[in-house]
Write an enzyme that holds these catalytic residues in place. Sequence first.
Site, PDB file in Angstrom:
ATOM      1  N   PRO A   1       9.030  -0.897  -0.674  1.00  0.00           N
ATOM      2  CA  PRO A   1       7.802  -0.597   0.077  1.00  0.00           C
ATOM      3  C   PRO A   1       6.553  -0.743  -0.798  1.00  0.00           C
ATOM      4  CG  PRO A   1       9.441   1.145   0.320  1.00  0.00           C
ATOM      5  CD  PRO A   1       9.910   0.249  -0.763  1.00  0.00           C
ATOM      6  N   GLU A   2       5.662  -1.623  -0.384  1.00  0.00           N
ATOM      7  CA  GLU A   2       4.358  -1.765  -1.017  1.00  0.00           C
ATOM      8  C   GLU A   2       3.323  -1.369   0.030  1.00  0.00           C
ATOM      9  OE1 GLU A   2       4.029  -5.629  -2.931  1.00  0.00           O
ATOM     10  OE2 GLU A   2       6.182  -5.725  -3.219  1.00  0.00           O
TER      11      GLU A   2
END
Length: 276
Positions: free
Chosen positions: A2-3
């Site tokens: 997750p960014e």
Amino acid sequence: MPELPEVETVRRSLVPIILDKPIESVDVYYERILQHITVREFRKQTIGRSILDLIRRGKYLIFQFENHLDLVAHLRMTGRLIYYSDAGIAMAKHTSAVFGFGSGGELRFEDVRKFGTLDLVPSGEYEQIKGLHSLGVEPLSEAFSVEHLQDLIENRSTKIKGLLLDQTKIAGLGNIYADESLFMAKIHPERPASSLGREEVKRLHRAIKEVLQDAILGQGTTLRDYRTGYGREGSFQNKLQIYGKKGEKCPRCGVDLEYKKVAGRTSHFCPGCQRE
DNA sequence: AAAACCGCCTGTCGGC
DNA sequence: TGCCGACAGGCGGTTT
């Protein structure tokens, strides 16, 4: 992994479901997910309370509780925050914590690799959460201007890829979107930051904003673990230009794509149109 | 100050 | 088939 786009997608998917509903139960199955608080104190402060708002800073999610406390979550590598409307649905193997709502629904923190974290602090007091406290500029905000990026880059001999991954400079880029942004801007990941010319800085600035915005529109990139707050996969993996494409041809110039370790991370680039 | 490395974890993959 | 090491990469911490 997750960014920013994935965390923002989780935020947007959860906001319509979890706000202003008292939390009736809190169960912590992996105690080390809690950073600066005991399970007992964590439950005491959250059970019976409602979440008024859910905001994002970089890759952090901040659940703002009515009793002036912020629940700060970080998904790290494999964390998921998924809302299940039916608490009867079997729990995933690696479920770290569960927040039960009166409606019968549950918000579950699932995390195969258990790097994810939860913290509970007085609202806005992030000193003990170092990564959040020292976070750099939000790349999709107006504050992230060409001039701001120029200032970050100026006199820095560090490789541009490393600078993009530095959360104290720009908040929310990870390995995937750093590579995608550098490809779009036609800049080699190992270029010393200070060697970038004015036009290259402008291209990189534009590329970062475009890549992140497009990825949010696509609800993030699901390569393996990432899911939205509804448990669904994102779609931006279908639009990646360079990340994970070793052995394929450059979609822009047709040259064989390469990858190598830069700043400790596998970095994908096109030797044809991202020259050193 | 920055870069390099390790630890935290589990699942997957390639090689033998 | 099964075992083993490498690898995945975010971040905090330590060492260089």
